[in-house]
Design an enzyme around this catalytic site. Structure first.
Site, short mmCIF file in Angstrom:
data_model
loop_
_atom_site.label_atom_id
_atom_site.label_comp_id
_atom_site.label_asym_id
_atom_site.label_seq_id
_atom_site.Cartn_x
_atom_site.Cartn_y
_atom_site.Cartn_z
N ARG A 18 47.77 53.62 0.06
CA ARG A 18 46.93 52.94 -0.94
C ARG A 18 47.61 52.84 -2.30
O ARG A 18 47.34 51.91 -3.07
CB ARG A 18 45.59 53.67 -1.09
CG ARG A 18 44.71 53.41 0.10
CD ARG A 18 43.39 54.06 -0.04
NE ARG A 18 42.54 53.63 1.06
CZ ARG A 18 41.35 54.12 1.32
NH1 ARG A 18 40.86 55.07 0.56
NH2 ARG A 18 40.66 53.67 2.33
N LYS A 59 30.08 52.57 17.74
CA LYS A 59 28.70 52.11 17.88
C LYS A 59 28.50 50.61 17.73
O LYS A 59 29.09 49.99 16.85
CB LYS A 59 27.84 52.83 16.83
CG LYS A 59 27.68 54.29 17.17
CD LYS A 59 26.59 54.89 16.35
CE LYS A 59 26.32 56.30 16.81
NZ LYS A 59 25.55 57.05 15.82
N GLY A 118 39.44 51.66 8.95
CA GLY A 118 40.17 52.91 8.84
C GLY A 118 40.80 53.41 10.12
O GLY A 118 42.00 53.67 10.18
N GLY A 168 35.60 49.55 4.81
CA GLY A 168 34.24 49.04 4.59
C GLY A 168 34.24 47.60 4.08
O GLY A 168 33.44 46.78 4.51
P1 AMP Z 1 34.06 53.15 14.37
O1 AMP Z 1 33.96 53.98 13.13
O2 AMP Z 1 32.78 52.55 14.81
O3 AMP Z 1 35.19 52.13 14.30
O4 AMP Z 1 34.43 54.15 15.54
C1 AMP Z 1 35.61 54.87 15.61
C2 AMP Z 1 35.40 56.04 16.52
O5 AMP Z 1 35.01 55.59 17.80
C3 AMP Z 1 36.64 56.88 16.74
O6 AMP Z 1 36.46 58.10 16.10
C4 AMP Z 1 36.69 57.06 18.26
O7 AMP Z 1 36.92 58.38 18.66
C5 AMP Z 1 35.31 56.61 18.69
N1 AMP Z 1 35.29 56.11 20.08
C6 AMP Z 1 36.03 55.12 20.58
N2 AMP Z 1 35.77 54.97 21.90
C7 AMP Z 1 34.84 55.88 22.23
C8 AMP Z 1 34.17 56.22 23.44
N3 AMP Z 1 34.43 55.57 24.58
N4 AMP Z 1 33.26 57.20 23.40
C9 AMP Z 1 33.01 57.86 22.25
N5 AMP Z 1 33.61 57.59 21.07
C10 AMP Z 1 34.51 56.60 21.06
#
Ligand code: AMP
Length: 394
Positions: free
Chosen positions: A35, A197, A350, A373
């Site tokens: 950064r 999610k 990130g 974000g």
């Molecule tokens: P996000 O902040 O929504 O981009 O999610 C990132 C996180 O998703 C990372 O910390 C990953 O460990 C988690 N992740 C990715 N695939 C899976 C999965 N199949 N089950 C649980 N967590 C996951």
């Protein structure tokens, strides 16, 4: 919006907002200075122009209190080393001492103000705090893309109190790449969305479906879609309340003729842990007591083929729990496919950024956004408060 190279800053007290919210280890050493490096072109330009360079940033979450461990001292030191020039750190970001220090500055000098978030007025966008920040500045330049989705005193409120406002080269670059990908992309345009999610990325998916030719879905969020299609997903991550929305998104993709790709196999385990036993199974054969934690090799091949003839690729979110080696192969394979494609490749968020640096292929990606974000907000089709504030100044 004006950019720094359209503004006369020679000899002017030029106040910069950067995002120097860098990770620190327990001994307060900076573990990743991306950064800081990202805004060196803006700082170099300002110094070359003979501006009096005053820089401000936040660091961590001190929540309006002085937390000595979150002083910007390590950042001032690193910036000084990168520029080969003294960077003086003020004791605060407002007040008489700061005014005194700034009044003595010579053109081509640089002063860093102390952590903005030591004052509650920063995050509450307090008008009086914004006025005090602005009081010593002839020109205000925002180059904190990573903070642009927030409405704070140092990036929104302040624009009402400085006559001449503009953006730096980092914001210019981020917005230009984003426009290139989303306004008039070279086609086929493939969007890859992963991460944990669906709830955090529903709006992103809704927006991308109107823009992309193909959408690849991986990560934990893919299981909500697989369940909506009727598969047994065991104990994989799922948001049952979003099954109707997942169906709506797939229906919208069908009617817009956007190709929608889901995993066809996955790496499963009983637990999300480094030493758990793992198996690779087709999506149809997930054991009821196990969970899917990465995409499998067949999916990697499928997704790589989809990327093969892409001209534009935009990626947000990992394909699995990449933090654990046992579940990181799918994400690493996607990094290689994206890096070795002949497309314009833009990656943001990130985690995706961390995954790419882990593989050491960062320099093969056209552009890695510095704003998690802020990048996601743009991907939802939204405008950023800091950019709106700068637009209102011109
Ligand atoms: P996000 O902040 O929504 O981009 O999610 C990132 C996180 O998703 C990372 O910390 C990953 O460990 C988690 N992740 C990715 N695939 C899976 C999965 N199949 N089950 C649980 N967590 C996951």
């Amino acid at each position: 919006m004006k950019f720094i190279d359209e503004i006369d800053i020679k000899g002017k007290k030029t106040l910069f907002r950067f995002d120097f919210n860098v990770p620190l280890d327990d001994s307060l050493h900076i573990t990743d200075d991306t950064r800081i490096r990202a805004v060196l072109p803006t700082i170099d330009y300002a110094l070359d122009e003979g501006a009096k360079v005053i820089v401000m940033s936040h660091l961590g979450r001190p929540k309006g209190r002085i937390v000595p461990q979150l002083s910007l001292a390590p950042v001032a030191k690193r910036l000084s080393r990168l520029l080969g020039k003294e960077v003086r750190l003020a004791k605060d970001c407002i007040g008489e001492d700061v005014r005194q220090l700034i009044s003595k500055m010579e053109p081509g000098c640089i002063v860093m103000l102390e952590n903005l978030r030591f004052h509650p007025g920063e995050e509450s966008n307090d008008d009086e705090f914004a006025r005090q920040l602005a009081c010593c500045a002839d020109v205000y330049i925002d180059d904190a893309f990573g903070n642009a989705h927030r409405r704070h005193a140092s990036n929104v409120g302040i624009t009402k109190h400085v006559k001449i406002c503009g953006a730096g080269f980092l914001i210019k670059k981020e917005l230009n790449y984003f426009k290139q990908a989303l306004e008039n992309p070279a086609r086929p345009f493939v969007a890859i969305v992963g991460g944990s999610k669906v709830s955090g990325k529903l709006e992103t998916l809704g927006y991308l479906i109107k823009k992309a030719d193909k959408i690849i879905l991986g990560g934990g969020m893919a299981f909500t879609f697989l369940k909506a299609r009727g598969y047994e997903i065991g104990r994989s991550l799922v948001e049952d309340e979003l099954l109707p929305q997942a169906n709506e998104i797939m229906e919208a993709a069908r009617s817009l003729r956007v190709k929608f790709y889901l995993p066809v196999d996955c790496v499963i385990a009983e637990r999300k842990s480094a030493d758990a036993e793992t198996k690779i199974v087709p999506i149809q054969e997930i054991n009821p007591n196990w969970m899917g934690l990465d995409i499998g090799p067949a999916t990697t091949t499928l997704f790589s083929e989809v990327l093969n003839n892409a001209k534009t690729i935009l990626w947000n979110g990992p394909m699995g729990v990449f933090e654990l080696d046992a579940f990181s192969r799918g994400t690493s394979a996607m990094v290689h496919s994206v890096a070795n494609s002949h497309a314009l490749t833009i990656v943001g968020g990130g985690d995706t950024d961390v995954a790419i640096h882990k593989t050491g292929e960062g320099d093969k990606i056209t552009y890695i956004s510095t704003g998690g974000g802020a990048f996601l907000k743009l991907l939802e089709g939204k405008t950023l408060p800091a950019i709106e504030a700068l637009d209102a100044c011109s």
